[in-house]
Design a protein around this motif. Structure first.
Motif, mmCIF file in Angstrom:
data_model
loop_
_atom_site.group_PDB
_atom_site.id
_atom_site.type_symbol
_atom_site.label_atom_id
_atom_site.label_comp_id
_atom_site.label_asym_id
_atom_site.label_seq_id
_atom_site.Cartn_x
_atom_site.Cartn_y
_atom_site.Cartn_z
ATOM 1 N N TYR A 78 -6.287 -2.976 8.716
ATOM 2 C CA TYR A 78 -5.099 -2.939 9.239
ATOM 3 C C TYR A 78 -4.104 -3.359 8.023
ATOM 4 O O TYR A 78 -4.237 -4.079 7.409
ATOM 5 C CB TYR A 78 -4.678 -3.947 10.347
ATOM 6 C CG TYR A 78 -3.099 -4.200 10.572
ATOM 7 C CD1 TYR A 78 -2.526 -3.135 11.065
ATOM 8 C CD2 TYR A 78 -2.536 -5.585 10.522
ATOM 9 C CE1 TYR A 78 -0.948 -3.351 11.020
ATOM 10 C CE2 TYR A 78 -1.340 -5.808 10.466
ATOM 11 C CZ TYR A 78 -0.401 -4.438 10.950
ATOM 12 O OH TYR A 78 0.805 -4.832 10.984
ATOM 13 N N ARG A 79 -2.996 -2.474 7.988
ATOM 14 C CA ARG A 79 -1.816 -2.599 6.953
ATOM 15 C C ARG A 79 -0.583 -2.620 7.433
ATOM 16 O O ARG A 79 -0.153 -1.623 8.233
ATOM 17 C CB ARG A 79 -1.864 -1.552 5.798
ATOM 18 C CG ARG A 79 -3.442 -1.528 5.109
ATOM 19 C CD ARG A 79 -3.403 -2.882 3.948
ATOM 20 N NE ARG A 79 -4.749 -2.762 3.572
ATOM 21 C CZ ARG A 79 -5.803 -3.531 3.751
ATOM 22 N NH1 ARG A 79 -5.966 -4.519 4.779
ATOM 23 N NH2 ARG A 79 -7.182 -3.840 3.286
ATOM 24 N N LEU A 80 0.208 -3.444 7.304
ATOM 25 C CA LEU A 80 1.406 -3.718 7.711
ATOM 26 C C LEU A 80 2.528 -2.920 6.842
ATOM 27 O O LEU A 80 2.478 -2.785 5.782
ATOM 28 C CB LEU A 80 1.961 -5.092 7.672
ATOM 29 C CG LEU A 80 3.368 -5.289 8.186
ATOM 30 C CD1 LEU A 80 3.950 -4.802 9.643
ATOM 31 C CD2 LEU A 80 3.749 -6.699 7.884
ATOM 32 N N GLY A 81 3.162 -1.822 7.420
ATOM 33 C CA GLY A 81 4.231 -1.133 6.691
ATOM 34 C C GLY A 81 4.758 0.166 7.530
ATOM 35 O O GLY A 81 4.127 0.874 8.382
ATOM 36 N N ARG A 82 6.030 0.749 6.961
ATOM 37 C CA ARG A 82 6.687 1.703 7.830
ATOM 38 C C ARG A 82 6.362 2.995 6.861
ATOM 39 O O ARG A 82 6.828 3.080 5.534
ATOM 40 C CB ARG A 82 8.077 1.409 7.924
ATOM 41 C CG ARG A 82 8.765 2.508 8.879
ATOM 42 C CD ARG A 82 10.130 2.111 9.131
ATOM 43 N NE ARG A 82 10.002 1.167 10.134
ATOM 44 C CZ ARG A 82 9.838 1.688 11.473
ATOM 45 N NH1 ARG A 82 9.620 2.617 11.737
ATOM 46 N NH2 ARG A 82 10.099 0.292 12.414
ATOM 47 N N MET A 83 5.800 3.900 7.375
ATOM 48 C CA MET A 83 5.634 5.304 6.689
ATOM 49 C C MET A 83 6.964 5.893 6.105
ATOM 50 O O MET A 83 7.817 5.948 7.333
ATOM 51 C CB MET A 83 4.617 6.286 7.286
ATOM 52 C CG MET A 83 4.398 7.685 6.512
ATOM 53 S SD MET A 83 3.265 8.421 7.421
ATOM 54 C CE MET A 83 3.445 9.987 6.407
ATOM 55 N N ALA A 84 7.043 6.173 4.959
ATOM 56 C CA ALA A 84 8.431 6.884 4.516
ATOM 57 C C ALA A 84 8.393 8.196 4.139
ATOM 58 O O ALA A 84 9.097 9.119 4.331
ATOM 59 C CB ALA A 84 9.015 5.989 3.854
ATOM 60 N N ALA A 85 7.145 8.524 3.705
ATOM 61 C CA ALA A 85 6.975 9.710 2.826
ATOM 62 C C ALA A 85 5.533 10.234 2.991
ATOM 63 O O ALA A 85 4.625 9.366 3.042
ATOM 64 C CB ALA A 85 7.409 10.006 1.657
ATOM 65 N N LEU A 86 5.327 11.460 2.504
ATOM 66 C CA LEU A 86 3.932 11.998 2.567
ATOM 67 C C LEU A 86 3.759 12.771 1.022
ATOM 68 O O LEU A 86 4.899 13.499 1.030
ATOM 69 C CB LEU A 86 3.505 12.796 3.864
ATOM 70 C CG LEU A 86 2.240 13.405 3.782
ATOM 71 C CD1 LEU A 86 1.225 12.571 3.837
ATOM 72 C CD2 LEU A 86 2.225 14.537 4.989
#
Ligand SMILES: Cc1cc2nc3c(=O)[nH]c(=O)nc-3n(C[C@H](O)[C@H](O)[C@H](O)COP(=O)(O)OP(=O)(O)OC[C@H]3O[C@@H](n4cnc5c(N)ncnc54)[C@H](O)[C@@H]3O)c2cc1C
Length: 436
Positions: A78-86
């Motif tokens: 599990y990795r905490l974080g908000r995806m912002a781009a690809l």
């Protein structure tokens, strides 16, 4: 450099968490692939419970799951974080920096490489650009938002009770925009909890006299997903509870005083909740050249693969998945999220062996609406028997079983049953409503 096949799932909700759990157990445990779940939050709550958290009949601490613990038990990361781009060229998911409440950086920006990417970031309320909605409405998209509503309701009742002044007209009124299941269920819950709060000591407030509940709907009737007869039964029940139902009322503005409707009508309310329509998060719009629709959902084929990249899948509310030949897409519902997660777990395991992906078919097992503690109504769609309408105990049982299926997918049936028993025991000793 990673050598094992890297599976990244972004979003650990009804769909993504079930998928990560299934793939962790199937592939991660045996070292056949690395499964990583990314979520912007540290804990998971099944979203259909949010209106109960908002009303205070459920304490989020009771039902939340810790991602780190679930990852350890189910063999995924599990990795905490908000995806912002690809970055599709480099096959990398980009996460924004994680900051704490004081604005200090906890984790810097990061990138994760994927071989298979699954987008499962869910949806948010759609304000359709209507003036004042963001500033003056509360939403039920996340646990903190639901908790905020619960605190505001409790605070306004505490203030009215403690100040000893006569309660002004409208001071405690609540307006809910959107008469889908969320709005209707919330209204019924609020009717129940305001009476409980009054009984727990805030007794200078007479909810029947001092708290008006409104539901405002642009369409001609409430609960458009339900057959007309059941929607009518639910509306009769709401009216019997004293909830004012406004249909054919298009909202054009929200301000501090209340809700303004087309034609200049004004529905005064201190607390305003927006539960009308959904859209996928804005960062998904045309992300990295993938095809998206007008509500930002990624367009997928029947195999749940995005139309322009077969290594990127989308499931749950953020996916526009074909449902029929008329061009309708699968509705944004927990049962679809559950079904898609189960199917995609099989597809991903098959692809690692070089086999073709499976095709998803939506099975509608019906729509059920819980009217607080009063009743549950809905329709069950039997594939063989056609449509069957249910109410009362059977409907309540089936309504709860959808959540039990989610818990069973995460913990297995023995633990899911144990959790339910603990829940029943806690209900016997705790207050019936959150009082802080
Ligand atoms: C109040 C309410 C009641 C409902 N009741 C019912 C019901 O009775 N029956 C039914 O079938 N459906 C119901 N629904 C709909 C149901 O909750 C959704 O269809 C379902 O949760 C969709 O699952 P999902 O996995 O796509 O998204 P979600 O369950 O919303 O999960 C999305 C996850 O993605 C994470 N995320 C979002 N953005 C990012 C990002 N940029 N980076 C990383 N992580 C991110 C979020 O933190 C979240 O954990 C209800 C919804 C609400 C709001």
């Amino acid at each position: 450099m990673e050598t094992r096949h890297q599976i990244i799932i972004v979003g650990g909700g009804a769909a993504g968490l079930e998928l990560a759990t299934a793939l962790g157990k199937r592939l991660g445990r045996r070292g056949l692939a690395d499964v990583t779940l990314v979520d912007a939050s540290r804990t998971h709550i099944w979203k259909p419970l949010l209106h109960e958290i908002a009303a205070g009949t459920l304490d989020s601490a009771e039902d939340e799951l810790e991602y780190l613990a679930q990852a350890r038990w189910s063999h995924f990361r599990y990795r905490l974080g908000r995806m912002a781009a690809l970055d599709r060229e480099r096959r990398e998911v980009c996460l924004a920096a994680v900051v704490n409440e004081e604005g200090g950086e906890v984790i810097p920006e990061r990138r994760f490489h994927y071989d298979t990417l699954v987008m499962a970031v869910g949806s948010l309320s759609n304000d359709f650009g209507i003036k004042g909605v963001q500033e003056h409405c509360l939403f039920l998209d996340t646990t903190p938002q639901a908790e905020r509503f619960q605190r505001k309701l409790l605070d306004s009742m505490l203030r009215a009770h403690t100040l000893g002044r006569p309660i002004e007209a409208g001071q405690l009124d609540v307006a809910i925009v959107g008469a889908g299941a969320t709005g209707v269920e919330l209204a019924a819950q609020l009717h129940h909890v305001t009476r409980l709060l009054s009984a727990y000591g805030l007794d200078t407030i007479d909810p029947a006299r001092h708290i008006k509940l409104h539901i405002i709907e642009a369409g001609p009737r409430i609960l458009p997903a339900l057959p007309l007869r059941l929607a009518a039964a639910a509306e009769r029940e709401l009216r019997a509870l004293g909830v004012t139902v406004h249909v054919n009322q298009r909202v054009v503005e929200v301000n501090a005083q209340g809700i303004v409707t087309e034609g200049g009508g004004m529905i005064p309310a201190a607390l305003k909740v927006w539960a009308a329509g959904i859209k996928a998060p804005d960062f998904m719009k045309d992300i990295a050249g993938l095809e998206s629709n007008r509500i930002n959902q990624l367009v997928v084929t029947g195999t749940l693969q995005t139309t322009r990249d077969e290594n990127i899948f989308a499931i749950g509310d953020c996916a526009a998945c074909p449902m029929d030949e008329q061009g309708n897409t699968v509705p944004p519902r927990a049962q679809a999220a559950h079904q898609q997660a189960a199917l995609l777990a099989k597809t991903i395991a098959r692809r690692l062996k070089g086999r073709a992906p499976l095709v998803y078919t939506y099975r509608d097992y019906g729509s059920l609406v819980a009217m607080g503690r009063y009743s549950t109504v809905g329709s069950l769609m039997g594939g063989l028997a056609g449509s069957m309408m249910v109410s009362g105990f059977i409907a309540r049982f089936v309504y709860l079983s959808l959540y039990k299926m989610h818990q069973a997918a995460l913990y297995g049936w023995p633990r899911a049953i144990l959790i339910s028993l603990l829940h029943i025991l806690r209900r016997g000793i705790d207050p019936q409503v959150k009082l802080h």
